[in-house]
Design a protein around this motif. Structure first.
Motif, PDB file in Angstrom:
ATOM      1  N   SER A  95       0.809  -1.218   0.000  1.00 29.12           N
ATOM      2  CA  SER A  95       0.000   0.000   0.000  1.00 29.12           C
ATOM      3  C   SER A  95       0.844   1.270   0.000  1.00 29.12           C
ATOM      4  O   SER A  95       0.486   2.264  -0.631  1.00 29.12           O
ATOM      5  N   GLU A 120     -12.815  -3.412  -2.919  1.00 25.92           N
ATOM      6  CA  GLU A 120     -12.155  -3.312  -1.617  1.00 25.92           C
ATOM      7  C   GLU A 120     -10.781  -2.649  -1.746  1.00 25.92           C
ATOM      8  O   GLU A 120     -10.402  -1.809  -0.930  1.00 25.92           O
ATOM      9  N   GLU A 121     -10.045  -3.027  -2.821  1.00 24.88           N
ATOM     10  CA  GLU A 121      -8.722  -2.445  -3.065  1.00 24.88           C
ATOM     11  C   GLU A 121      -8.849  -0.967  -3.397  1.00 24.88           C
ATOM     12  O   GLU A 121      -8.074  -0.131  -2.907  1.00 24.88           O
ATOM     13  N   LYS A 123     -11.175   1.099  -2.538  1.00 23.49           N
ATOM     14  CA  LYS A 123     -11.574   1.834  -1.335  1.00 23.49           C
ATOM     15  C   LYS A 123     -10.358   2.113  -0.453  1.00 23.49           C
ATOM     16  O   LYS A 123     -10.202   3.231   0.077  1.00 23.49           O
ATOM     17  N   ALA A 124      -9.478   1.112  -0.319  1.00 19.25           N
ATOM     18  CA  ALA A 124      -8.278   1.277   0.506  1.00 19.25           C
ATOM     19  C   ALA A 124      -7.339   2.320  -0.087  1.00 19.25           C
ATOM     20  O   ALA A 124      -6.755   3.142   0.632  1.00 19.25           O
ATOM     21  N   LYS A 127      -8.765   5.845   0.346  1.00 25.45           N
ATOM     22  CA  LYS A 127      -8.616   6.264   1.737  1.00 25.45           C
ATOM     23  C   LYS A 127      -7.194   6.742   2.012  1.00 25.45           C
ATOM     24  O   LYS A 127      -6.976   7.777   2.648  1.00 25.45           O
ATOM     25  N   LYS A 128      -6.216   6.011   1.489  1.00 20.35           N
ATOM     26  CA  LYS A 128      -4.822   6.379   1.701  1.00 20.35           C
ATOM     27  C   LYS A 128      -4.470   7.687   0.992  1.00 20.35           C
ATOM     28  O   LYS A 128      -3.733   8.524   1.519  1.00 20.35           O
ATOM     29  N   SER A 142      -1.017  -1.483   5.720  1.00 16.96           N
ATOM     30  CA  SER A 142      -2.099  -2.053   6.536  1.00 16.96           C
ATOM     31  C   SER A 142      -1.900  -3.536   6.806  1.00 16.96           C
ATOM     32  O   SER A 142      -2.694  -4.154   7.507  1.00 16.96           O
ATOM     33  N   GLY A 243      -2.233   1.469  11.096  1.00 13.16           N
ATOM     34  CA  GLY A 243      -1.204   0.966  10.193  1.00 13.16           C
ATOM     35  C   GLY A 243       0.151   0.951  10.860  1.00 13.16           C
ATOM     36  O   GLY A 243       0.292   1.292  12.041  1.00 13.16           O
TER      37      GLY A 243
END
Length: 452
Positions: A95, A120-121, A123-124, A127-128, A142, A243
């Motif tokens: 990430s 899901e990927e 979204k992550a 967010k980052k 994460s 994290g």
């Protein structure tokens, strides 16, 4: 296939097997190279051969390659390998590596690159990317292992074993409570030396060194370096573990920042390396040089202002380059010391005053020694004691001022949250040139009657 040749021989062999379509031989060559050597071979290839080179690399090899090329080249690689493999590559990246790659890209470009990834990927990643640049939130990963405070040592170890392929590193296990707040940390060593039935809460260390998700990356580097940790937990405002930042990733950031500081210290601005095209390199250096060009005109106006002094005592011109050059050099030396110190040390008002006083003493010492030497040389060379006195005293004064300028300017910039490396070597040198000429000709004019 044994590779005993030098880099050029390997490159020729690689081009040959690609021309002949010998993928098996290509894979054998790549298998004997380190990831760095693979990146060197890639950058040295003719552009028409690079697409096939990338096509024949595995996803894992592509991941390794990305770690040794610039962000711009990373984006070009993603475009060259096509949408299907680029998605596989993005999903294989850690990430923090992904955040680095996507930094500075427009939102549309980011969405285009991650468009086909799993929801899901995506979204992550989104967010980052909301975290400000160069903060712990952008750097953290994460993939870490946490355990609940109710766990025993045995249950904690079992969880570590279960996630061994998932976690990027397993040197520490983090302990959280019912609200997911970070309450402790335990190392592998702690677990190995404990009884399996011991509670993790009795084994863990509750005195945790951690960073907030908005902490600047240079501060994170200082903390990791100070404590020699393998990793650092990252928490939010509620002390919830969000994290971790690993030491090896932080090292990459430190090297990156060091390179940026060196570029700014020497006024090259943006990244320039062996592979930068001449026109691009010239364009990136040009703005600073134009600014310094106009600042340098001030030096010319100072000399014209003291034209009468120069005409009266021509020997003064002999020592102008020496006075200006020595002052610029000592200012740049002080600048380098301060910029390096700001990266590794906590600078407050007291430590700043201590540093300024230290550099003042350094400037006085250097000035007296160099001033005495040049006074003797000027006297022996020109046979004029007053000229030696003027040149020597000017050098003493300018070295002191040059040292202080190289110390105080970056400290002031740092105080106002401006990267002190922008006080580049050429800028400090140019400013010190102006000050040194003013001092030199001012002292010479004051003694003009005795010099003639």
């Amino acid at each position: 296939m044994a590779l005993n040749g030098d880099r050029e021989n390997i490159s020729r062999a690689m081009v040959h097997v690609m021309k002949e379509g010998q993928k098996d031989t290509f894979e054998k060559i790549i298998a004997e190279l380190t990831p760095y050597e693979v990146s060197v071979q890639y950058r040295g290839l003719p552009k028409k051969r690079r697409i096939l080179f990338l096509e024949w690399l595995s996803i894992d090899q592509l991941v390794s390659l990305l770690r040794y090329v610039t962000r711009e080249e990373q984006v070009r690689i993603l475009k060259k390998i096509g949408p299907v493999r680029s998605i596989e590559l993005l999903e294989a990246l850690k990430s923090d590596e992904l955040a680095y790659l996507l930094t500075d890209l427009p939102d549309k470009e980011v969405e285009k690159l991650i468009g086909e990834m799993r929801e899901e990927e995506k979204k992550a990643i989104r967010k980052k990317m909301k975290y400000p640049k160069k903060t712990a939130g952008r750097l953290m990963i994460s993939q870490y292992v946490w355990v609940h405070k109710s766990y025993t040592v045995k249950k904690s170890v079992e969880k570590l074993k279960h996630f061994i392929d998932f976690a990027d590193y397993l040197n520490y296990v983090y302990v959280i409570d019912d609200e997911k707040e970070l309450i402790g940390v335990a190392s592998y060593r702690d677990l190995l030396l404990s009884d399996p039935d011991d509670r993790i809460i009795d084994v863990m260390t509750s005195d945790i060194v951690k960073v907030h998700e908005l902490t600047k990356q240079n501060e994170v580097a200082k903390i990791i370096g100070r404590h020699d940790f393998f990793s650092m937990p990252v928490v939010n405002d509620d002390n919830v573990l969000v994290g971790i930042i690993t030491a090896d990733d932080m090292l990459d950031i430190v090297v990156q920042e060091a390179n940026e500081d060196i570029e700014m210290l020497f006024a090259s601005g943006k990244s320039i390396d062996f592979h930068t095209k001449p026109l691009v390199a010239a364009y990136r250096r040009l703005p600073w040089l134009i600014i310094l060009l106009f600042i340098g005109l001030v030096s010319g106006s100072i000399i014209s202002r003291f034209e009468a002094t120069l005409e009266a005592v021509v020997a003064l011109a002999f020592f102008m380059p020496l006075i200006a050059g020595m002052t610029g050099n000592t200012g740049t030396q002080s600048l380098a010391v301060v910029v390096r110190g700001l990266v590794t040390e906590e600078i407050n008002f007291k430590s700043a005053l201590k540093l300024i006083f230290r550099e003042l003493l350094v400037g006085i010492t250097l000035g007296i020694i160099c001033g005495l030497i040049i006074s003797i040389i000027a006297y022996v060379w020109q046979g004029n004691f007053i000229l030696g006195l003027v040149v020597g005293s000017s050098l003493v004064a300018t070295l002191i001022i040059g040292t202080l300028a190289g110390t105080i300017i970056p400290l002031i910039l740092n105080k106002f949250k401006v990267d002190p490396a922008v006080a580049s070597g050429p800028l400090i040198t140019t400013v010190n040139d102006i000050l040194s000429l003013l001092i030199y000709f001012g002292i010479a004019t004051a003694f003009i009657d005795k010099l003639m």
